[in-house]
Design an enzyme around this catalytic site. Structure first.
Site, PDB file in Angstrom:
ATOM      1  N   GLY A   1       0.603  -0.915  -0.318  1.00 17.72           N
ATOM      2  CA  GLY A   1      -0.335  -0.180  -0.174  1.00 17.72           C
ATOM      3  C   GLY A   1       0.761   1.351  -0.368  1.00 17.72           C
TER       4      GLY A   1
ATOM      5  N   GLU B   1       4.624  -6.812   0.867  1.00 19.01           N
ATOM      6  CA  GLU B   1       4.039  -6.714  -0.211  1.00 19.01           C
ATOM      7  C   GLU B   1       3.996  -5.592  -1.659  1.00 19.01           C
ATOM      8  OE1 GLU B   1       1.364 -10.215   1.428  1.00 19.01           O
ATOM      9  OE2 GLU B   1       0.620  -9.442   0.611  1.00 19.01           O
ATOM     10  N   PRO B   2       4.697  -4.890  -1.649  1.00 17.08           N
ATOM     11  CA  PRO B   2       4.814  -3.659  -2.767  1.00 17.08           C
ATOM     12  C   PRO B   2       4.449  -3.889  -4.026  1.00 17.08           C
ATOM     13  CG  PRO B   2       7.257  -4.386  -2.490  1.00 17.08           C
ATOM     14  CD  PRO B   2       6.144  -5.044  -1.043  1.00 17.08           C
TER      15      PRO B   2
ATOM     16  N   TYR C   1     -12.390   3.952 -10.255  1.00 16.34           N
ATOM     17  CA  TYR C   1     -11.901   5.264  -9.680  1.00 16.34           C
ATOM     18  C   TYR C   1     -11.151   6.312  -9.468  1.00 16.34           C
ATOM     19  CZ  TYR C   1      -8.690   0.593  -7.895  1.00 16.34           C
ATOM     20  OH  TYR C   1      -8.807  -0.997  -7.402  1.00 16.34           O
TER      21      TYR C   1
ATOM     22  N   CYS D   1     -17.155   2.806 -26.111  1.00 14.45           N
ATOM     23  CA  CYS D   1     -18.747   3.702 -26.422  1.00 14.45           C
ATOM     24  C   CYS D   1     -19.395   4.127 -25.136  1.00 14.45           C
ATOM     25  CB  CYS D   1     -19.183   3.035 -27.324  1.00 14.45           C
ATOM     26  SG  CYS D   1     -20.813   3.709 -27.896  1.00 14.45           S
TER      27      CYS D   1
END
Length: 439
Positions: free
Chosen positions: A248, A289-290, A333, A360
């Site tokens: 994160g 955990e990058p 997002y 579209c």
């Protein structure tokens, strides 16, 4: 404007990356095109490892391959001495086909299938990150069938929320991920796992969110976890061999983003763990955990500018030959990006455009209201920091073929993923069979 990694401007006024002219890349490989700066990925991987070395602790840095997975990327992670986090049978298969050492693979996911677990057990992967009681029972059953013992971590939700977009918060109590810490689920899962001869409980895992620009959330999560660990250690002797603190770590998408050095995260985490250790409790191995923070800023996407639309006194639309089919994040997002006209880098950025994709869909907008150089049809546009979740989330909406992927390093370019063709799009299609209706 800010340039990323080894990006620069050539004498011709063209954007370069890794010593390679992006305009030439667009001509050679077509657009839309993902381009990765390999040197920058290596630099970031080494920064994480060096930070741990300075703290003098045992550790693993696992690349979260959901950010961007292909054979070449997995091999690059192996070259840099990283472990690998996979979340599906497809990511695991990619890793195995790349020759990645199975003992350094960690398998995540909140709904691993029977077939995926069997595949991972057969490959003898290093660790399963168990997400729920259903998986705990299923893994025990399948490991017993195969006569093996599986290493596991228990994923927990510590109730700490990171400052990030609501859709990508994963550490709060109400989450689809993990065992809830505060309701007693984690204690129950620990005691259950330790009774199972086919499972070896290594420790705990937590992940509090994404795009985090401070260390406070990580420290708060560690403090809270150790409130419980101290009790468990005293009452039934549980101490984790491994504490996986997730990922994160924030990156720069726009000028509003201010990432901190990776060493600041690692120092804060390791110091918080050391400070919380109960008397007699050994220092656990720290895993992280990058994903985005390894590849996000190292990637950019090249497009060819197409149509224009001027709405008087309101907006200038500039359309490119890609969009939500190769970068879903703005639609999903409301993610923000910076861009430049790659063949006009020396010109003044004094034109306000909104960059539209070609799908579209009215929501297919890559960037709203960005200052760019004057752009005409046929120009090459570069959108920066698309290395994470661009290719991974690429789709065939409107039957658009997925783009190619190119790695650049030391002035050389190599194709690592071929562009899909129209033939590829229908490869799995079957013709309609006319039913014979008898009367």
């Amino acid at each position: 404007m800010h340039l990323y990694g080894t990006s620069a401007v050539s004498d011709r006024g063209h954007l370069t990356i890794g010593g390679v002219d992006t305009v030439q890349l667009s001509k050679e490989y077509g657009t839309a095109l993902y381009v990765y700066d390999v040197a920058m990925i290596r630099e970031k991987a080494r920064a994480f490892r060096n930070a741990f070395e300075q703290e003098n602790v045992h550790y693993q840095v696992a690349y979260a391959s959901k950010a961007f997975s292909c054979i070449a990327m997995v091999q690059l992670a192996d070259e840099e001495g990283l472990s690998l986090d996979v979340v599906s049978g497809g990511e695991l298969y990619t890793a195995l086909q790349a020759g990645f050492p199975a003992e350094r693979i960690h398998f995540h996911g909140n709904n691993k299938s029977d077939a995926e677990i069997r595949m991972a057990l057969d490959a003898k992967i290093g660790c399963f990150v168990v997400d729920n009681f259903y998986e705990l029972a299923l893994l025990e059953q399948l490991a017993e069938e195969k006569g093996v013992r599986a290493n596991i971590l228990l994923r927990i939700t510590p109730g700490i929320e990171a400052h990030t977009h609501d859709y990508i918060l994963t550490g709060q109590e109400d989450s689809k991920f993990g065992f809830d810490l505060q309701s007693g689920q984690v204690e129950e899962a620990i005691q259950s796992a330790e009774k199972k001869s086919t499972l070896k409980l290594l420790g705990l895992h937590c992940h509090i969110g994404s795009q985090i620009f401070e260390t406070t959330g990580f420290v708060m999560a560690i403090d809270k976890i150790f409130q419980y660990l101290s009790t468990w250690y005293e009452s039934f002797g549980f101490a984790p061999e491994v504490l996986n603190l997730g990922g994160g770590f924030g990156i720069r998408y726009t000028a509003d983003d201010q990432p901190i050095p990776v060493g600041d995260y690692i120092a804060a985490m390791t110091h918080a763990v050391k400070r919380n250790l109960s008397e007699g409790m050994a220092m656990p191995e720290i895993w992280i955990e990058p994903g985005r923070s390894l590849v996000g800023e190292a990637g950019l996407t090249l497009y060819t500018v197409g149509s224009h639309k001027h709405v008087p006194e309101l907006r200038n639309y500039l359309a490119v030959d890609g969009g939500m089919s190769d970068n879903l994040r703005p639609a999903l997002y409301q993610a923000k990006y910076e861009a430049a006209i790659a063949n006009r880098m020396n010109e003044t950025r004094d034109h306000l455009y909104s960059v539209a994709g070609k799908c579209c869909e009215s929501g297919d907008m890559l960037i709203w209201d960005c200052k760019l150089q004057r752009a005409i049809s046929g120009d090459v546009m570069a959108v920066f920091s698309t290395g994470a979740y661009g290719y991974s989330m690429a789709n065939n909406y409107n039957r658009l073929p997925k783009p190619a992927v190119v790695f650049v390093e030391n002035g050389e370019a190599s194709l690592v993923v071929k562009r899909e063709s129209y033939e590829d799009l229908i490869h799995h299609d079957l013709p309609l069979k006319q039913a014979i209706i008898s009367k």
